[in-house]
Scaffold this active site. Structure first.
Site, PDB file in Angstrom:
ATOM      1  N   SER A 115      -8.054   0.274   0.734  1.00 23.41           N
ATOM      2  CA  SER A 115      -8.826   0.017   1.955  1.00 23.41           C
ATOM      3  C   SER A 115      -9.517   1.292   2.432  1.00 23.41           C
ATOM      4  O   SER A 115     -10.248   1.919   1.680  1.00 23.41           O
ATOM      5  CB  SER A 115      -7.926  -0.587   3.029  1.00 23.41           C
ATOM      6  N   HIS A 116      -9.262   1.702   3.693  1.00 19.44           N
ATOM      7  CA  HIS A 116      -9.918   2.912   4.215  1.00 19.44           C
ATOM      8  C   HIS A 116      -8.948   4.095   4.226  1.00 19.44           C
ATOM      9  O   HIS A 116      -9.225   5.109   4.837  1.00 19.44           O
ATOM     10  CB  HIS A 116     -10.442   2.646   5.627  1.00 19.44           C
TER      11      HIS A 116
ATOM     12  N   HIS B 283     -12.870  -6.442  11.544  1.00 23.82           N
ATOM     13  CA  HIS B 283     -12.710  -7.601  10.655  1.00 23.82           C
ATOM     14  C   HIS B 283     -13.402  -8.772  11.345  1.00 23.82           C
ATOM     15  O   HIS B 283     -13.077  -9.100  12.487  1.00 23.82           O
ATOM     16  CB  HIS B 283     -11.225  -7.974  10.501  1.00 23.82           C
TER      17      HIS B 283
ATOM     18  N   ASP C  82     -13.266  -0.784   1.578  1.00 25.15           N
ATOM     19  CA  ASP C  82     -13.254  -1.955   0.694  1.00 25.15           C
ATOM     20  C   ASP C  82     -14.109  -3.105   1.229  1.00 25.15           C
ATOM     21  O   ASP C  82     -14.013  -4.230   0.743  1.00 25.15           O
ATOM     22  CB  ASP C  82     -11.815  -2.413   0.403  1.00 25.15           C
TER      23      ASP C  82
ATOM     24  N   ARG D  52       0.839  -1.203   0.000  1.00 26.92           N
ATOM     25  CA  ARG D  52       0.000   0.000   0.000  1.00 26.92           C
ATOM     26  C   ARG D  52       0.868   1.244   0.000  1.00 26.92           C
ATOM     27  O   ARG D  52       1.892   1.277   0.679  1.00 26.92           O
ATOM     28  CB  ARG D  52      -0.912   0.022   1.229  1.00 26.92           C
TER      29      ARG D  52
ATOM     30  N   ASP E 131     -16.227  -0.222   5.785  1.00 25.47           N
ATOM     31  CA  ASP E 131     -15.044   0.556   5.439  1.00 25.47           C
ATOM     32  C   ASP E 131     -14.915   0.630   3.916  1.00 25.47           C
ATOM     33  O   ASP E 131     -15.765   0.104   3.186  1.00 25.47           O
ATOM     34  CB  ASP E 131     -13.792  -0.005   6.121  1.00 25.47           C
TER      35      ASP E 131
ATOM     36  N   LYS F 231      -4.212  -6.418  -1.995  1.00 21.38           N
ATOM     37  CA  LYS F 231      -4.371  -7.499  -1.018  1.00 21.38           C
ATOM     38  C   LYS F 231      -4.399  -8.795  -1.815  1.00 21.38           C
ATOM     39  O   LYS F 231      -5.055  -8.868  -2.859  1.00 21.38           O
ATOM     40  CB  LYS F 231      -5.679  -7.336  -0.227  1.00 21.38           C
TER      41      LYS F 231
ATOM     42  N   ASP G 159     -14.321  -4.923   4.012  1.00 18.52           N
ATOM     43  CA  ASP G 159     -13.937  -6.072   4.829  1.00 18.52           C
ATOM     44  C   ASP G 159     -14.004  -5.771   6.328  1.00 18.52           C
ATOM     45  O   ASP G 159     -13.671  -6.614   7.153  1.00 18.52           O
ATOM     46  CB  ASP G 159     -12.571  -6.657   4.427  1.00 18.52           C
ATOM     47  N   ARG G 160     -14.462  -4.545   6.693  1.00 19.12           N
ATOM     48  CA  ARG G 160     -14.645  -4.229   8.119  1.00 19.12           C
ATOM     49  C   ARG G 160     -16.020  -3.623   8.349  1.00 19.12           C
ATOM     50  O   ARG G 160     -16.473  -2.807   7.557  1.00 19.12           O
ATOM     51  CB  ARG G 160     -13.553  -3.267   8.598  1.00 19.12           C
TER      52      ARG G 160
END
Length: 460
Positions: A104-105, A324, A239, A16, A237, A114, A241-242
């Site tokens: 992501s966030h 997560h 993407d 990232r 979030d 990822k 995943d949270r």
């Protein structure tokens, strides 16, 4: 040909960086070559690729696919969607690995990757290995094709498989992240009444930052729940995943509290099973799992580490304070906030129909948010070791799973080194404010003995 990555972009769980500064198209191409080479050497031929809604994602995708193809690997593009949709594609499409292009966030100018390879999270030493292969130009060559596969509807079908939840009135906030289109499809098929916020994908995140673990980002969702008198609200979030949640009164239901609700139906179906949570989770969660007849397991923070521990223990459910949540019971074991949302609706139904009542029944504890303070990278782990040595000498009750987690009659405190930044992370939880202040005093005392002061940089 060879390529050197910016070392700051090769992180513990993903790659990232800031586009144009620490992350470039050339990096995406080189990652394609390295990852494709690893796939080929493991006997594989095909990789699934997905992307989030960032402006730089299509450009990164094109370069990544070129790199994969030139290492002799074929690509299945699943297009724009949340990270768990790519994980789903990697599990279902008969491919040998998967790469999600996502920041992501992180702020809008970030992006990253990822990865999963052969059904396992690709992290830690493997990411460093991909970097070394690129630097050495240690790449296979070949040609490969690329095809587009529409997977979103199949993914939504899978999210709803076996759905036995009641009709609730729910607010949903996708934060203009990549989960939005899936949320729209999901609510169209769920019973009840649904109100959505920011499901249009907008790479600038114009409404609020898509990180539901920061309470300020839940303000719009709380207002929606209050104004429409909804049963509860769910947030995602950037993407997907949270997960974040608020009850009918606007109280946040944190990651470990969600896990204690989700654990109950899981343990009814699998009595005595192991439920895993990270070292930042409340003692109330571990106590609750034990009370329900489960085997609580405290493990290191980090989604790849949790996934590996799940495989080892056969745990049907795991979660992190950061939102997560991983279901292996009736699912694949990866972190999927959309699936967690569906399972939460089902769990609330089974447990009496009110998230507010379930939240109210939880023990009233006071705790700090995650506190972070800068520390020199070279001192990061050393400070934690010094603290552990002093605690051992004083006869304190310490869990060393990931840093130092100290239990006292007042509650517990944690000090650990971040895997991804040059910071120490601390957290404390107690039965009342006076007890919490005593615990914070212990943290300050230990930091002072190692020549550090707890800075004002509290929060997530």
């Amino acid at each position: 040909m060879s390529h050197v990555f910016d070392p700051t972009s090769l992180r513990e769980y993903d790659i990232r960086g800031v586009v144009g500064k620490t992350l470039s198209e050339a990096d995406a191409y080189a990652l394609g070559r390295s990852f494709g080479t690893l796939v080929r050497r493991a006997g594989g031929v095909k990789v699934a690729v997905g992307r989030d809604g960032r402006e730089s994602s299509p450009m990164m995708e094109a370069a990544l696919v070129r790199g994969l193809n030139e290492s002799g690997v074929s690509v299945v593009r699943v297009g724009l969607g949340p990270t768990p949709m790519l994980y789903y594609a990697a599990a279902e499409l008969g491919v040998d690995g998967g790469i999600m292009i996502t920041g992501s966030h992180n702020p809008a100018d970030y992006n990253g990757f990822k990865m999963v390879l052969g059904g396992d999270a690709f992290f830690g030493a493997r990411i460093q290995e991909a970097g070394r292969m690129a630097a050495a130009g240690d790449w296979e060559s070949g040609t490969g094709g690329a095809e587009d596969v529409e997977i979103m509807d199949r993914y939504v079908d899978r999210l709803l498989k076996g759905f036995d939840g009641a009709a609730f009135r729910i607010g949903w906030d996708a934060g203009n992240g990549a989960a939005g289109p899936v949320v729209d499809k999901l609510v169209a098929r769920l019973p009840g009444e649904h109100h959505t916020l920011y499901t249009d994908v907008d790479s600038r995140f114009p409404n609020h930052h898509p990180d539901p673990t920061e309470e300020k980002n839940l303000a719009d969702l709380k207002a929606l729940v209050g104004e429409k008198r909804l049963d509860f609200g769910l947030a995602f979030d950037g993407d997907g995943d949270r997960i974040g949640a608020v009850d009918g009164t606007g109280r946040v239901v944190w990651g470990d509290q969600l896990l204690s609700i989700l654990a109950e139906p899981v343990l009814k179906a699998e009595p005595g099973a192991t439920i895993i949570a990270d070292v930042k989770a409340s003692q109330a969660l571990f106590d609750r799992v034990a009370e329900l007849g489960g085997e609580p397991c405290m493990w290191k923070t980090g989604h790849s580490l949790i996934k590996s521990k799940m495989k080892e223990t056969g745990a049907p459910l795991a979660g992190e304070m950061s939102g997560h949540i991983f279901f292996a019971q009736d699912y694949y074991g990866f972190d999927d906030a959309l699936y967690a949302a569906v399972r939460l609706i089902r769990a609330v139904t089974q447990l009496g129909g009110s998230l507010t009542a379930l939240r109210s029944a939880m023990p009233d504890l006071v705790n700090t948010p995650e506190m972070r303070f800068q520390v020199d990278e070279s001192r990061k782990f050393a400070v934690v070791d010094e603290v552990l040595d002093r605690l051992a000498a004083s006869g304190a009750t310490v869990d060393r799973t990931d840093g130092a987690r100290v239990n006292t009659p007042d509650g517990w405190w944690l000090l650990r080194a971040s895997n991804t930044q040059d910071v120490l992370v601390a957290r404390a939880e107690a039965k009342d404010q006076a007890a919490l202040d005593r615990l914070l005093g212990q943290i300050d005392g230990q930091l002072a003995l190692s020549g550090l002061a707890r800075g004002p940089q509290a929060g997530h």
